[in-house]
Scaffold this active site. Structure first.
Site, PDB file in Angstrom:
ATOM      1  CB  CYS A 247      -0.981  -0.046   1.157  1.00  0.00           C
ATOM      2  SG  CYS A 247      -2.357   1.114   0.989  1.00  0.00           S
ATOM      3  CG  HIS A 332      -4.281  -3.911   2.595  1.00  0.00           C
ATOM      4  ND1 HIS A 332      -3.551  -3.433   3.662  1.00  0.00           N
ATOM      5  CD2 HIS A 332      -4.708  -2.816   1.930  1.00  0.00           C
ATOM      6  CE1 HIS A 332      -3.553  -2.112   3.651  1.00  0.00           C
ATOM      7  NE2 HIS A 332      -4.250  -1.712   2.599  1.00  0.00           N
ATOM      8  CD  GLU A 334      -2.536  -6.302   5.362  1.00  0.00           C
ATOM      9  OE1 GLU A 334      -3.179  -5.247   5.513  1.00  0.00           O
ATOM     10  OE2 GLU A 334      -1.885  -6.538   4.328  1.00  0.00           O
TER      11      GLU A 334
END
Length: 358
Positions: A247, A332, A334
């Protein structure tokens, strides 16, 4: 109590006050996630912004503190169609209304969030005010809205001192640019010994610890504001230590290597964004939260190549650098909230560190 959302183009939405009753000016953005409102609220990338949730019912499973992605919520305001005041969940410790009040976050419920979202998609992200003052003067407020800018948010959200998550595997230095907890957790679960560094840490101090790999996190705001951090990332990049960035970290690495970024019309925020791996042709459904993007035409082909693109608008979603030790993604892996499709990118980072150690 009545509340009003006033946009810089003069639109006014009337609803009900939720959370704190104080007045706030912020950038207004929308998130399309159907679940995970607590993770959204505690994502530091929303610092300086008010979040409109497009899903119509928010708060029905309450607040589960173990699901928080940082130590506190970060948005300046919260906008929903309907707020559930009686949560049903054995893990819940309080309602979302109590949570917003505790952290002094003002919000508005009962407005047509679909109409607001369509307006932001048509005109682009705008600044706005949430207020309970029924005697507001739009003509006086609009100049204040147009002057507002999201600034200083990386240093506001980063950790204040070094933190350590003990592991027995590779030593990873995580630069906290406004990181979500699950980045460090995803590394730690793979056995990595993770040291989290504040965003203003010098590259020399990180490299002195002899990490096997360097992780650059997500974070809020305009990447071009982070001039000092960009200079330190240049040094990290030149060190040849394997590096993985997510990001904001992705954007800053691009800026550090000569590419450019620009603000998007309304950004990507939600848990359902398709990205395509150009090498394999595989499409992942990803979690995203960003309002800036790397300009593809400014990427030097001798330095990096586009590795992922957004299936919807073809914007850059990832870069693989020619030095073989660096790759970055806009989305993302995660997640939290969102799908886990691209979590395997953490495994690729582990493989990079293994290759360098041999």
């Amino acid at each position: 109590m009545k509340a009003f959302l006033i946009l810089e183009d003069g639109h006014v939405f009337e609803g009900t006050s939720i959370g704190s009753a104080r007045e706030v000016i912020s950038e207004i953005v929308f998130n399309t996630s159907m679940t995970g409102y607590l993770e959204v609220l505690t994502d530091p990338s929303y610092a300086g912004q008010a979040v409109c949730m497009t899903y119509p019912l928010i708060g029905n499973y309450g607040i589960c503190y173990e699901d928080m992605e940082s130590k506190r919520p970060w948005p300046k305001g919260y906008i929903v169609r309907e707020l559930s005041r009686i949560p049903s969940n054995f893990r819940s410790r309080e309602s979302i209304q109590e949570f917003l009040e505790k952290y002094d976050i003002p919000g508005i419920a009962g407005i047509d969030t679909r109409s607001l979202t369509k307006l932001l998609r048509e005109k682009g992200t705008m600044n706005g005010m949430i207020t309970t003052n029924e005697k507001y003067n739009v003509d006086e407020i609009i100049p204040r809205l147009k002057e507002y800018k999201v600034t200083g948010v990386v240093m506001a959200t980063t950790c204040k001192e070094k933190e350590h998550l003990l592991g027995e595997g590779f030593k990873v230095a995580l630069m906290d640019l406004g990181a979500k907890n699950n980045i460090a957790r995803s590394l730690n679960e793979r056995g990595c010994d993770v040291t989290v560094y504040p965003a203003d840490t010098r590259a020399e101090d990180i490299l002195a610890a002899k990490p096997d790999g360097i992780m650059l996190s997500n974070g809020p705001g305009d990447p071009k504001e982070c001039t000092g951090i960009i200079e330190e990332i240049k040094k990290l990049y030149e060190s040849k230590v394997p590096m993985f960035a997510i990001c904001l970290g992705h954007q800053l690495t691009a800026l550090a290597t000569g590419a450019d970024t620009h603000k998007m019309k309304y950004g990507h925020r939600g848990g359902n964004h398709p990205v395509k791996d150009l090498k394999s042709g595989r499409v992942y459904i990803s979690s995203q939260n960003h309002g800036y993007v790397v300009d593809e035409e400014t990427i030097n082909p001798d330095i990096a190549e586009v590795a992922f693109i957004n299936v919807n608008d073809k914007t850059v979603e990832g870069l693989r650098y020619k030095n073989g030790n660096v790759f970055t993604v806009q989305f993302h892996p995660e997640a939290c909230p969102g799908p886990q499709d691209s979590g395997l990118l953490f495994d690729e980072f582990i493989t990079m560190m293994e290759s360098r150690r041999k």
